[in-house]
Design a protein around this motif. Structure first.
Motif, PDB file in Angstrom:
ATOM      1  N   VAL A   1       0.859  -1.177   0.000  1.00  0.00           N
ATOM      2  CA  VAL A   1       0.000   0.000   0.000  1.00  0.00           C
ATOM      3  C   VAL A   1       0.898   1.230   0.000  1.00  0.00           C
ATOM      4  N   SER A   2       0.602   2.188  -0.885  1.00  0.00           N
ATOM      5  CA  SER A   2       1.368   3.439  -0.882  1.00  0.00           C
ATOM      6  C   SER A   2       0.402   4.613  -0.803  1.00  0.00           C
ATOM      7  N   TRP A   3       0.881   5.719  -0.246  1.00  0.00           N
ATOM      8  CA  TRP A   3       0.052   6.911  -0.082  1.00  0.00           C
ATOM      9  C   TRP A   3       0.935   8.143  -0.022  1.00  0.00           C
ATOM     10  N   PHE A   4       0.331   9.285  -0.297  1.00  0.00           N
ATOM     11  CA  PHE A   4       1.011  10.567  -0.169  1.00  0.00           C
ATOM     12  C   PHE A   4       0.407  11.278   1.029  1.00  0.00           C
ATOM     13  N   GLY A   5       1.224  11.578   2.011  1.00  0.00           N
ATOM     14  CA  GLY A   5       0.708  12.246   3.201  1.00  0.00           C
ATOM     15  C   GLY A   5       1.596  12.060   4.404  1.00  0.00           C
ATOM     16  N   TYR A   6       1.010  11.487   5.448  1.00  0.00           N
ATOM     17  CA  TYR A   6       1.666  11.414   6.754  1.00  0.00           C
ATOM     18  C   TYR A   6       1.471  10.033   7.360  1.00  0.00           C
ATOM     19  N   THR A   7       2.187   9.777   8.458  1.00  0.00           N
ATOM     20  CA  THR A   7       2.010   8.544   9.218  1.00  0.00           C
ATOM     21  C   THR A   7       1.767   8.911  10.675  1.00  0.00           C
ATOM     22  N   LEU A   8       0.709   8.362  11.236  1.00  0.00           N
ATOM     23  CA  LEU A   8       0.430   8.492  12.660  1.00  0.00           C
ATOM     24  C   LEU A   8       1.052   7.297  13.348  1.00  0.00           C
ATOM     25  N   HIS A   9       2.021   7.531  14.251  1.00  0.00           N
ATOM     26  CA  HIS A   9       2.668   6.469  15.014  1.00  0.00           C
ATOM     27  C   HIS A   9       2.036   6.462  16.407  1.00  0.00           C
ATOM     28  N   LEU A  10       1.430   5.347  16.763  1.00  0.00           N
ATOM     29  CA  LEU A  10       0.754   5.223  18.061  1.00  0.00           C
ATOM     30  C   LEU A  10       1.496   4.259  18.964  1.00  0.00           C
ATOM     31  N   LEU A  11       1.756   4.684  20.188  1.00  0.00           N
ATOM     32  CA  LEU A  11       2.271   3.797  21.223  1.00  0.00           C
ATOM     33  C   LEU A  11       1.079   3.444  22.096  1.00  0.00           C
ATOM     34  N   VAL A  12       0.718   2.161  22.122  1.00  0.00           N
ATOM     35  CA  VAL A  12      -0.510   1.714  22.760  1.00  0.00           C
ATOM     36  C   VAL A  12      -0.194   0.737  23.879  1.00  0.00           C
ATOM     37  N   ASP A  13      -0.891   0.893  25.008  1.00  0.00           N
ATOM     38  CA  ASP A  13      -0.772  -0.077  26.088  1.00  0.00           C
ATOM     39  C   ASP A  13      -1.398  -1.382  25.598  1.00  0.00           C
ATOM     40  N   ALA A  14      -0.606  -2.458  25.588  1.00  0.00           N
ATOM     41  CA  ALA A  14      -1.063  -3.734  25.038  1.00  0.00           C
ATOM     42  C   ALA A  14      -2.076  -4.430  25.943  1.00  0.00           C
TER      43      ALA A  14
END
Length: 149
Positions: A103-116
């Protein structure tokens, strides 16, 4: 007519109204981040083991621009910060056949650190789409945004 711009599930009247809304959010980003930090701190008081076991994942955020600008000059009409990103998914289908989806896209990436354990987000950063999760994890940018953990 199909609404291109949607705010909180409601179609927006125009592109300029949508742009004004986004500019308003950016103008108040510091108080918004402070509110999120307060919520995480309050959760830590109620859930003392919050963030003991975390997972990092990302989500593509597409820009409304279709490609990069021809000039880097910011004039409010083009997205000069967005970048191309690509993510590949590998797996086995129901017929035991190995495959890959790219998958490719033009834009941004949201990186989430989540409590598992509780499946609650505890920290986040938004980067250009070309920034990989591994780069973001090794830099510690996401982890350093966790308030008082």
């Amino acid at each position: 007519m199909i609404a291109r711009f949607v705010l909180c599930g409601t179609p927006c009247s125009s592109a300029s109204a949508y742009a004004r809304f986004l500019r308003g959010i950016l103008d108040h980003l510091d108080p918004l981040e402070a509110m999120i930090d307060t919520v995480v701190e309050d959760l830590c008081a109620v859930l003392p083991d919050l963030a003991d076991c975390v997972a990092l994942d990302s989500k593509a955020i597409e820009s409304f621009a279709k490609h990069g600008p021809k000039t880097a000059e910011a004039d409010g009409r083009r997205d000069t910060d967005a970048h191309w990103g690509k993510k590949s998914y590998r797996g086995v289908d129901q017929n035991n056949k190995a495959g890959e989806k790219v998958v490719s896209w033009f834009g941004y990436t949201l990186h989430l650190l989540v409590d598992a354990t509780y499946e609650l987000p505890v920290a986040w950063t938004v980067t250009k789409a070309s920034t990989a999760d591994t780069t973001e994890a090794s830099s510690g940018t996401v982890a350093t945004t966790i308030p008082n953990l």
